[in-house]
Scaffold this active site. Structure first.
Site, mmCIF file in Angstrom:
data_model
loop_
_atom_site.group_PDB
_atom_site.id
_atom_site.type_symbol
_atom_site.label_atom_id
_atom_site.label_comp_id
_atom_site.label_asym_id
_atom_site.label_seq_id
_atom_site.Cartn_x
_atom_site.Cartn_y
_atom_site.Cartn_z
ATOM 1 N N HIS A 33 -8.048 -5.074 -0.572
ATOM 2 C CA HIS A 33 -6.710 -4.320 -0.055
ATOM 3 C C HIS A 33 -6.493 -4.730 1.365
ATOM 4 C CE1 HIS A 33 -4.147 -0.949 -0.434
ATOM 5 N NE2 HIS A 33 -4.449 -0.824 0.698
ATOM 6 N N SER B 38 0.696 -1.335 0.045
ATOM 7 C CA SER B 38 0.016 -0.147 0.092
ATOM 8 C C SER B 38 0.860 1.175 -0.063
ATOM 9 C CB SER B 38 -0.850 -0.145 1.308
ATOM 10 O OG SER B 38 -1.960 0.918 0.957
ATOM 11 N N ASP C 234 -10.133 -3.762 -5.128
ATOM 12 C CA ASP C 234 -9.272 -2.822 -4.616
ATOM 13 C C ASP C 234 -9.322 -1.559 -5.544
ATOM 14 O OD1 ASP C 234 -7.374 -1.164 -3.575
ATOM 15 O OD2 ASP C 234 -5.867 -2.796 -3.310
#
Length: 308
Positions: A274, A150, A244
């Protein structure tokens, strides 16, 4: 609107229910201290401990707090940047993840505790990540692979872009559902705008907090996809999640590296969301993805391509 009831299997639904009980979907409405409190509690609940045979110590690198995970005979080094929207997370949030990467790959893992917003706005996070990268690369000659999830994937990629002309080059990078500064009109941003675990509204919040306003334009230090040159980058593996909003970032980033003559591979994990690194002990799909991630890290450290 995607039918997540069909896209997600029973294991992922159970994982999401557990997440939501600990870290509510509207967590971004809490103050920063509240967000960190519930995020840390969720990460602690999912922590499964460290495998045997991994020595752990905290020691700064380049003046940046770091946690070192060392196997018996390390064959190289992984520099890991944790996720959390540049607002939450730290050495503890990804502790068992980094320890397992160490055990599975036989590589030393150094987790970097870069400074968070809003106390520290960009470029302080990137500058700290770069200082740690340079110091770690100098401390242990041998293969170095960058990895992150991320927000941490953003930092890893940004460092690879800068390293082309300003420092030592790693062997490769593994980016796990990274946010790379893509265009919000791209397919995943629209199709999965309200996906479980991360929505485009969440992303807008994190962007505002990281920069304290609008992000700088065309700055690859914070948005690698805004670079004008994708040549000379190291072999890259991007692992995204189907459900996501950020999945298109991985797809386009890989395409741009390939178009510039580089080696890049995109793995889009079906039926995952995610943040699925935490799901690896509850979901076979997430466990399989984690094995591919560790395999990619090992392959890049050994100079193999394709890495997985």
């Amino acid at each position: 609107m995607p039918d997540y009831d069909q896209l997600l299997d029973a294991e992922m639904k159970a994982y999401l229910a557990r997440c939501d009980a600990l870290y509510p979907p509207d967590a971004v409405t809490l103050d920063i201290a509240g967000q960190r409190r519930v995020y840390d509690a969720m990460c602690a609940d999912f922590d499964v401990g460290r495998p045997d045979g991994v020595a752990v110590k905290d020691e700064p690198q380049g003046g940046v707090p770091c946690r070192h995970y060392t196997p018996a005979d390390p064959a190289g080094t992984v520099i890991y940047y944790h996720g959390g929207g540049f607002v939450v997370g730290g050495l503890d949030s990804h502790d068992s993840i980094c320890a397992e990467i160490c055990a599975k790959t036989g590589l030393r893992v150094v987790s970097v505790d870069y400074p968070l917003a809003p106390e520290h706005h960009y470029p302080e996070d990137f500058d700290a990540a770069w200082r740690a990268y340079v110091a770690i690369s100098a401390a242990w000659p041998g293969p170095v692979v960058l990895a992150g999830d991320s927000a941490g994937g953003n930092l890893a990629a940004a460092i690879c872009h800068k390293a082309r002309g300003a420092g030592p080059m790693p062997m490769g990078q593994v980016l796990i559902y990274p946010g790379l500064g893509g265009d919000w009109s791209w397919p995943s941003y629209i199709e999965h705008a309200d996906a479980p675990q991360l929505t485009t509204r969440d992303m807008q919040f994190y962007q505002q907090i990281r920069f304290g306003g609008e992000p700088p334009a065309n700055d690859p230090g914070c948005a690698p996809l805004r670079d004008s040159d994708f040549a000379g980058l190291v072999p890259t593996v991007c692992v995204s999640a189907q459900c996501d909003p950020l999945a298109s970032d991985s797809e386009v980033y890989v395409q741009r590296i390939q178009q510039a003559g580089g080696q890049a591979m995109w793995i889009d994990e079906a039926g995952l969301v995610h943040g699925n690194l935490r799901a690896r002990t509850m979901s076979q799909r997430a466990a399989n993805s984690f094995e591919r991630i560790c395999g990619a890290i090992s392959g890049l450290a050994q100079g193999r391509w394709p890495a997985v």
